[in-house]
Design a protein around this motif. Sequence first.
Motif, PDB file in Angstrom:
ATOM      1  N   ARG A  84     -14.927  10.032  10.191  1.00 35.34           N
ATOM      2  CA  ARG A  84     -15.713   8.751   9.606  1.00 35.34           C
ATOM      3  C   ARG A  84     -14.796   8.150   8.618  1.00 35.34           C
ATOM      4  NH1 ARG A  84     -19.859   7.377   5.779  1.00 35.34           N
ATOM      5  NH2 ARG A  84     -19.422   9.946   5.259  1.00 35.34           N
ATOM      6  N   LEU A  85     -14.612   8.502   7.401  1.00 33.58           N
ATOM      7  CA  LEU A  85     -14.336   7.534   6.510  1.00 33.58           C
ATOM      8  C   LEU A  85     -12.591   6.304   7.019  1.00 33.58           C
ATOM      9  CD1 LEU A  85     -13.460   9.467   3.392  1.00 33.58           C
ATOM     10  CD2 LEU A  85     -15.221   7.045   3.662  1.00 33.58           C
ATOM     11  N   ILE A  86     -11.927   7.480   8.086  1.00 32.57           N
ATOM     12  CA  ILE A  86     -10.518   6.603   8.314  1.00 32.57           C
ATOM     13  C   ILE A  86     -11.502   5.782   9.585  1.00 32.57           C
ATOM     14  CG2 ILE A  86      -8.818   7.176  10.034  1.00 32.57           C
ATOM     15  CD1 ILE A  86      -8.412   9.205   8.192  1.00 32.57           C
ATOM     16  N   ASN A 109     -12.994   2.571   7.914  1.00 28.25           N
ATOM     17  CA  ASN A 109     -11.799   1.725   6.814  1.00 28.25           C
ATOM     18  C   ASN A 109     -10.544   0.850   8.308  1.00 28.25           C
ATOM     19  OD1 ASN A 109     -10.032   0.659   5.347  1.00 28.25           O
ATOM     20  ND2 ASN A 109      -8.340   1.986   6.329  1.00 28.25           N
ATOM     21  N   LEU A 135     -12.719  -2.135   9.580  1.00 28.68           N
ATOM     22  CA  LEU A 135     -13.056  -3.105   8.310  1.00 28.68           C
ATOM     23  C   LEU A 135     -11.602  -3.243   9.159  1.00 28.68           C
ATOM     24  CD1 LEU A 135     -14.855  -4.174   6.483  1.00 28.68           C
ATOM     25  CD2 LEU A 135     -13.478  -2.819   4.966  1.00 28.68           C
ATOM     26  N   GLU A 136     -10.642  -2.755   9.102  1.00 32.54           N
ATOM     27  CA  GLU A 136      -9.415  -3.728   9.185  1.00 32.54           C
ATOM     28  C   GLU A 136      -9.505  -4.865  10.101  1.00 32.54           C
ATOM     29  OE1 GLU A 136      -6.158  -1.109   9.349  1.00 32.54           O
ATOM     30  OE2 GLU A 136      -4.576  -2.089   9.064  1.00 32.54           O
ATOM     31  N   ARG A 168     -11.367  -8.011  10.260  1.00 34.40           N
ATOM     32  CA  ARG A 168     -10.235  -9.206   9.923  1.00 34.40           C
ATOM     33  C   ARG A 168      -9.325  -9.148  10.284  1.00 34.40           C
ATOM     34  NH1 ARG A 168     -12.005  -6.403   3.341  1.00 34.40           N
ATOM     35  NH2 ARG A 168     -13.831  -6.407   3.231  1.00 34.40           N
ATOM     36  N   GLU A 201      -0.376   1.514  10.453  1.00 36.84           N
ATOM     37  CA  GLU A 201      -0.763   2.519   9.626  1.00 36.84           C
ATOM     38  C   GLU A 201       1.137   2.911   9.667  1.00 36.84           C
ATOM     39  OE1 GLU A 201      -2.738   4.008   8.464  1.00 36.84           O
ATOM     40  OE2 GLU A 201      -4.800   3.729   8.787  1.00 36.84           O
ATOM     41  N   ASN A 208       3.645  -0.141   8.363  1.00 38.09           N
ATOM     42  CA  ASN A 208       4.029  -0.947   7.043  1.00 38.09           C
ATOM     43  C   ASN A 208       3.578   0.909   6.090  1.00 38.09           C
ATOM     44  OD1 ASN A 208       3.744  -2.902   7.713  1.00 38.09           O
ATOM     45  ND2 ASN A 208       0.877  -2.587   8.288  1.00 38.09           N
ATOM     46  N   ARG A 209       3.949   2.420   6.994  1.00 39.30           N
ATOM     47  CA  ARG A 209       4.093   3.290   5.707  1.00 39.30           C
ATOM     48  C   ARG A 209       2.430   3.560   5.073  1.00 39.30           C
ATOM     49  NH1 ARG A 209       9.533   2.899   3.559  1.00 39.30           N
ATOM     50  NH2 ARG A 209       9.236   1.439   2.945  1.00 39.30           N
ATOM     51  N   THR A 210       1.195   2.901   5.711  1.00 38.70           N
ATOM     52  CA  THR A 210       0.016   3.863   5.017  1.00 38.70           C
ATOM     53  C   THR A 210      -0.335   4.862   5.353  1.00 38.70           C
ATOM     54  OG1 THR A 210      -0.679   1.761   6.893  1.00 38.70           O
ATOM     55  CG2 THR A 210      -0.791   1.856   4.322  1.00 38.70           C
ATOM     56  N   ALA A 211       0.227   5.627   6.515  1.00 33.93           N
ATOM     57  CA  ALA A 211       0.039   6.875   8.084  1.00 33.93           C
ATOM     58  C   ALA A 211       1.145   7.595   6.198  1.00 33.93           C
ATOM     59  CB  ALA A 211       0.582   6.618   8.780  1.00 33.93           C
ATOM     60  N   THR A 217       0.407   7.455   3.038  1.00 30.13           N
ATOM     61  CA  THR A 217       0.308   7.904   2.300  1.00 30.13           C
ATOM     62  C   THR A 217      -0.667   8.349   2.523  1.00 30.13           C
ATOM     63  OG1 THR A 217       0.924   5.429   1.657  1.00 30.13           O
ATOM     64  CG2 THR A 217      -0.634   7.055   0.224  1.00 30.13           C
ATOM     65  N   LEU A 218      -1.881   7.742   3.258  1.00 25.78           N
ATOM     66  CA  LEU A 218      -2.844   9.362   4.095  1.00 25.78           C
ATOM     67  C   LEU A 218      -2.725  10.122   4.350  1.00 25.78           C
ATOM     68  CD1 LEU A 218      -5.871   8.651   4.406  1.00 25.78           C
ATOM     69  CD2 LEU A 218      -4.803   7.377   6.600  1.00 25.78           C
TER      70      LEU A 218
END
Lengths: 278, 295
Positions: free
Chosen positions: A12-14, A17, A20-21, A24, A85, A88-91, A93-94
């Motif tokens: 649910r959190l992912i 997010n 939301l992304e 925007r 993800e 940008n390499r956010t994956a 971190t996640l």
Amino acid sequence: MSRVSFSLTRVRLIARNTLLEASRQKLFSFLLLLALGLVGGAQWFREFNFGASELKFLADLGYGAMAFFGAALTIAATAQLFFSEIDNRTALTLLAKPVWRAEFVLGKYLGVVAVTAVFCALITGLLVAMLWSRESALMREFPDSFGQGHTLRIVDLAWAGYLQWLKLTVLAAFTLLVATFSRTQLYTVVTGFFVVVICHLQYLAQDVYAQGGSTFGQVVAGVLGLMFPNFQLFNFADNVGAGVPVAWDRVARVSVYALGYVAGGCGLSVFSFRQREI
Amino acid sequence: MSTVSPDGPAIDLRGLVKDFAVGLRGVKLRAVDDLCLRVPAGQVFGLLGPNGSGKSTTIKIILGLLEATAGECRVFGVPSTQVEARVDVGYLPESPYFYRHLSGRELVRFYARICGLGGATLSARVAEVINWVGLTAAADRLVGTYSKGMLQRIGLAQALVHDPRLVILDEPTAGVDPVGSAAISELILQLKARGKTVLITSHLLTQIEDICDRVAILDRGRLILEGAVRDLVGGAERQALIVEKLSAQELEELRTWLGSRGRTLEAVEQPRARLDQIFLDRVGRSESTNREGGA
């Protein structure tokens, strides 16, 4: 060290997010405004109804806009939100957190599904308001033609919108599956559009081969029919625009049909992403 | 489920090999070659090597982001391929890029919740780590507006928010100015004081020398040197005395005095201040922290 079980909270959190992304991003707003503009402006095109009834024309145009822009939005959003993800390499971190890859994939999927739900809800809401308003005006103008009151039923219009959304959830699952093994966003987008075409036209191939084609052709068409859903089954706009009620059992059957393909698409996406090197 | 030993190493690599298939023909490129390494718990461990030496690949294997071709990788005794291995790990990637649509506080909160934090402790813990990295004043700004140094700090905050025992920092000072770099070094030393294990990669060898207990040097995927920093750089058997300038006669007297005790004056040098130290003294660490936080 405690065992980390699959968590719907993380999914649910992912998903939240992701929603939301997407909300925007300019692409989402652009497609939404374009579709809303087309549906809202349909009343100025009603002279071009090509002989069909005016209300049916408006309904066709509205659901057509939802289908077209919805498909574009679904493919673009799925590819963009997934590859953003990775690129940008956010994956990194996640997924370096105690997160199952299945949670990541399903979170991204549900985020896109939520985006399409917002899109379809807004378009359907506008379409319902516009059709209802126009039919009320016609009733005042031609009371004899509407002896039994409104011919359009809000619930049927809403069902038609729901089924369009359901179709987009299937498309999102297929696009996500492509994204999990694809190396580029462009490949995913192009393949996603091919999927739309195949899913809209595969019933034609089945019909052609069922009427005397070769055995091999029938097998290929049959396999295609199994692999790709028939998107024509989700189209209730013709009936709704003509004032034909939507049958509950048909909605239920199509929902189960869609759920099967969504489960298959998401399951394969999880499997494909499981070994992906990030 | 593996048995976890609380006294064992934080990271244990045995015969680790990682091959990448390159090109259509799938030619294998060996990024990590038979790497054996133990990172003791509670220490700051530097992983060094030139570009392409396999540092980042090794870190990704430790984090379960890549699967080893051969060998074994355990984090606190748990195979790194299991999700459980990441419960006690915080990670700051090289050149971090975070969700630009979130504010710093929202970002740290998101990762905290992903790690299972919730309830009354969540907000307090988020505020605590943001304050610890010196970003309280900028916590409600969008991450997209952060400078490089601020991104590194918010990255540290998300890595630490769930209070992990092992913190992995991949080039935490890359692209950061000397003031930000010094601040990160201080944070790492504070982590060590709190009993955390820190695995760090950096090309700033002076910084590594200052903060690391042990280092390992990789080259072309192979371990070529590993040991305690103090042992590697030497110095235990020698000393340097810094005094005010001596005249030639005084110097000769000192040499004679040392000779009478069986010692030798090996070198007489003019000590020079380090440029980074001069920079830090002039710019001022606290002033810069305020500037970044409130910018």
